[in-house]
Scaffold this active site. Structure first.
Site, PDB file in Angstrom:
ATOM      1  N   HIS A  54       1.684   4.514  -2.785  1.00 44.99           N
ATOM      2  CA  HIS A  54       1.871   6.038  -2.672  1.00 44.99           C
ATOM      3  C   HIS A  54       3.067   6.706  -2.980  1.00 44.99           C
ATOM      4  O   HIS A  54       3.183   7.508  -3.752  1.00 44.99           O
ATOM      5  CB  HIS A  54       1.543   6.299  -1.002  1.00 44.99           C
ATOM      6  CG  HIS A  54       0.297   6.127  -0.599  1.00 44.99           C
ATOM      7  ND1 HIS A  54      -0.887   6.813  -1.175  1.00 44.99           N
ATOM      8  CD2 HIS A  54      -0.652   5.523   0.439  1.00 44.99           C
ATOM      9  CE1 HIS A  54      -1.987   6.621  -0.410  1.00 44.99           C
ATOM     10  NE2 HIS A  54      -1.895   5.741   0.503  1.00 44.99           N
ATOM     11  N   HIS A 102       0.681  -1.255  -0.002  1.00 48.32           N
ATOM     12  CA  HIS A 102      -0.029  -0.004  -0.055  1.00 48.32           C
ATOM     13  C   HIS A 102       0.895   1.440   0.080  1.00 48.32           C
ATOM     14  O   HIS A 102       0.773   2.165  -0.848  1.00 48.32           O
ATOM     15  CB  HIS A 102      -0.828   0.142   1.327  1.00 48.32           C
ATOM     16  CG  HIS A 102      -1.750   0.850   1.252  1.00 48.32           C
ATOM     17  ND1 HIS A 102      -3.170   0.892   1.021  1.00 48.32           N
ATOM     18  CD2 HIS A 102      -1.731   2.396   1.847  1.00 48.32           C
ATOM     19  CE1 HIS A 102      -3.639   2.287   1.072  1.00 48.32           C
ATOM     20  NE2 HIS A 102      -2.922   3.095   1.448  1.00 48.32           N
ATOM     21  N   GLU A 103       1.789   1.245   1.137  1.00 46.99           N
ATOM     22  CA  GLU A 103       2.625   2.611   1.051  1.00 46.99           C
ATOM     23  C   GLU A 103       3.801   2.606  -0.053  1.00 46.99           C
ATOM     24  O   GLU A 103       3.865   3.761  -0.462  1.00 46.99           O
ATOM     25  CB  GLU A 103       3.436   2.522   2.428  1.00 46.99           C
ATOM     26  CG  GLU A 103       2.399   2.536   3.597  1.00 46.99           C
ATOM     27  CD  GLU A 103       1.466   3.644   3.594  1.00 46.99           C
ATOM     28  OE1 GLU A 103       1.646   4.783   2.853  1.00 46.99           O
ATOM     29  OE2 GLU A 103       0.508   3.263   4.136  1.00 46.99           O
ATOM     30  N   HIS A 110       3.497   6.689  -6.771  1.00 44.63           N
ATOM     31  CA  HIS A 110       2.766   7.999  -7.248  1.00 44.63           C
ATOM     32  C   HIS A 110       3.553   9.127  -6.918  1.00 44.63           C
ATOM     33  O   HIS A 110       3.638   9.975  -8.049  1.00 44.63           O
ATOM     34  CB  HIS A 110       1.499   8.133  -6.337  1.00 44.63           C
ATOM     35  CG  HIS A 110       0.482   8.670  -7.203  1.00 44.63           C
ATOM     36  ND1 HIS A 110      -1.022   8.683  -6.905  1.00 44.63           N
ATOM     37  CD2 HIS A 110       0.540   9.494  -8.293  1.00 44.63           C
ATOM     38  CE1 HIS A 110      -1.653   9.450  -7.626  1.00 44.63           C
ATOM     39  NE2 HIS A 110      -0.698  10.022  -8.605  1.00 44.63           N
TER      40      HIS A 110
END
Length: 605
Positions: A399, A395-396, A402
């Site tokens: 981020h 998940h991180e 991105h």
């Protein structure tokens, strides 16, 4: 030094090997470098404030003001980033507490210096702005920013009125502050029984854990104790929430919006139809949620499913031990569908000081990713070798990638993406990890555990958040029409929504009518729907990536690189997902139904 010991005291930072720590010296090599850059902010602020009153004079002056604003903001945010990352390494370190305070003061100084900017730009006639854009090549970089400023112009008031609204800003935060003080500082919950039969004081953190207990009397006791506490203060909480809604309506009316919802969504240029489509699509799929509730009741062997039975796992927790290096390799394998370039940069980042891996004394809890323009992203973890920790890493990393692509492809002014799309890349990575794990396991219980993980993720992030969003819409609409948000109205409305969403398979306990009173996000109105749209966009994109391959990957990477250079609806549309249509939501809910069918067969075979 190596990985921390599995048991015993939480290690100090010095006991952790450097390869498991982020490398903040990539931002500033030492304190002297931080102090040097901090000293450069003041003169830049003076240069910018000297331009106040002169922005309309020439294209060159306006361009210079934009450039100075960027320079100030870039430096101030980099200073703040470093200070907060250092503080998060050990919150007990007073040196970095002070540094974080200094950095925040600089950021406030920078924001104050730019306060004149937008109102003054909006005083310039639009035809003159168009002429400026033709005259100055450097100013053309800011064309989208200027267009967005003028898009908001009908909702910008006179200078005197804007000053009054600004002066009221601190007062307007009062309902939220009252709720925070009540919820986090003043509220004390009673003692309850834990899994071992011991008496423990109920807290917000313990409540989540107790609701996952395999012992029903533990869940029921925690549920009744929590909501019994809120019920004692229901008049105060209703008045506090009603005041917050009235604040939202006041600002919407002052800025000439048709509703507070329209005003909130307009920041991202998102039409209210997106919100309505979300609610409608979820309502279409509620029969599938009701089937899930029926399955939950059967698997738990209950005559009646209660609201306190919704979070206990249907599959025993897998006692998997996943060392960090194994998690990294698994995540890298899972993101292979995103292509060579993505995997290469992600792998390099994971190996070169992006991640602070293990829990240490005083370290900030939880997990996050923070992008630093001109450097690289930084990921904070508190890795505990569980399956959920591996999902957190994926998940991180989403981020972080991105942020990586945005900051490399965009100038500073457009490098930061909006909250509307913030969870897309992270959730897409989770979807790819889940797909990879399902593809590579034949173990029945592990597969069931993974399916349950995804079902609960969709239920909590898409369906439940949409119920929250519908409650917000109903409350604001009712108040806008002159209705009073009394405790009875709020409780009846919220209870009715729970009956609709969970259906006849679930006994909707009376206490759930008070749940709205404990949701902090309701004090940041019309925010929670972004969780639901985010998981929907991410699910649709991950499916396209897996099915279409390279064309979908190229569109996705273009989306990651676009930062804040366009409105989020346009960015997602270019990636292949049209959030003005209910289809991405339907796609995710269709997947929910398919996973439920497979999960049901696994459990009942």
């Amino acid at each position: 030094m190596a990985e921390p010991e599995k048991r015993g005291a939480v290690p100090t930072r010095s006991e952790i090997a450097d390869k498991y720590k982020w490398r903040l010296e990539d931002i500033y090599p030492n304190q002297e470098a931080w102090d040097k850059e901090a000293a450069e902010v003041g003169p830049l602020v003076e240069q910018l404030t000297a331009l106040a009153g002169h922005l309309a004079e020439s294209a060159e002056t306006l361009c210079k003001a934009f450039q100075l604003s960027d320079q100030i903001n870039e430096r101030a945010t980099r200073l703040l980033n470093y200070a907060h990352r250092k503080k998060d390494e050990n919150n007990a370190n007073s040196t970095y507490q002070a540094l974080a305070d200094r950095a925040m003061a600089l950021l406030i100084q920078a924001e104050s210096a730019r306060a004149f900017f937008v109102p003054e730009v909006l005083q310039i006639p639009e035809d003159r702005i168009r002429t400026f854009l033709e005259e100055d090549e450097g100013l053309r970089l800011y064309k989208f920013i200027l267009e967005d400023m003028f898009r908001h112009k009908p909702h910008v008031l006179s200078a005197a009125e804007e000053r009054l609204l600004a002066m009221a800003g601190e007062m307007a935060e009062t309902p939220s502050e009252i709720f925070t003080m009540f919820n986090d500082a003043d509220t004390r919950f009673p003692m309850v029984k834990d899994e071992d039969g011991s008496e423990v004081e109920l807290t917000h953190g313990r409540y989540s854990r107790l609701m996952e207990s395999t012992k029903r009397d533990v869940r029921k006791g925690a549920f009744e104790a929590l909501y019994g506490t809120y019920r004692k203060h229901i008049n105060t909480l209703a008045a506090t929430y009603a005041a917050n809604v009235k604040k939202d309506i006041f600002y919407a009316r002052a800025r000439k919006y048709n509703s507070s919802r329209e005003a909130a969504l307009d920041d991202d240029n998102v039409p209210t139809s997106v919100y309505d489509n979300l609610i409608a699509a979820v309502h279409e799929a509620l029969p599938t949620l009701h089937k899930y509730m029926e399955l939950r009741k059967r698997v738990l062997g209950l005559d009646e499913l209660h609201m306190y039975d919704l979070y206990t796992p249907l599959v025993p927790d897998l006692k998997l031990t996943i060392p960090y290096e194994e998690a990294v390799e698994t995540v890298k394998a899972a993101i292979q569908p995103l292509g060579e370039d993505y995997v290469k940069h992600a792998s390099e980042g994971l190996a070169s000081g992006w991640v602070d891996v293990f829990e240490t004394q005083g370290k900030a809890s939880g997990a996050y990713s923070a992008g630093v323009y001109g450097v690289h992203p930084f990921i904070l973890l508190n890795y505990q070798e569980r399956l959920n920790d591996m999902f957190t890493l994926a998940h991180e990393l989403g981020h972080a990638m991105h942020s990586y692509y945005s900051s490399h492809a965009q100038p500073f002014v457009y490098a930061h993406y909006t909250i509307f799309v913030a969870e897309v890349a992270s959730t897409c990575n989770e979807a790819l990890l889940l797909h990879h794990l399902l593809q590579t396991t034949d173990d029945k219980m592990k597969r069931a555990y993974l399916l349950n993980h995804q079902l609960e993720g969709i239920r909590a992030t898409l369906i439940r958040q949409t119920m929250f969003a519908e409650f917000e819409k109903l409350a604001h609409d009712y108040a806008m029409q002159g209705g009073a948000l009394t405790p009875d109205w709020l409780m009846e409305t919220y209870y009715g929504l729970n009956q609709t969403y969970y259906g006849a398979a679930c006994h909707v306990d009376k206490d759930i009518e008070i749940e709205w009173a404990r949701i902090p996000h309701f004090y940041n109105a019309f925010y929670v729907y972004k969780y639901a749209t985010g998981i929907s966009a991410a699910t649709a994109l991950s499916q396209k990536i897996l099915e279409e391959g390279q064309p979908a990957v190229e569109r996705y990477l273009t989306f990651l690189k676009s930062g804040g250079s366009d409105y989020p609806i346009n960015q997602l549309k270019a990636a292949g997902v049209d959030m003005t249509s209910p289809e991405p939501v339907r796609t995710t809910l269709k997947l929910f139904g398919e996973r439920l069918e497979e999960f049901s067969k696994l459990l009942e075979s």
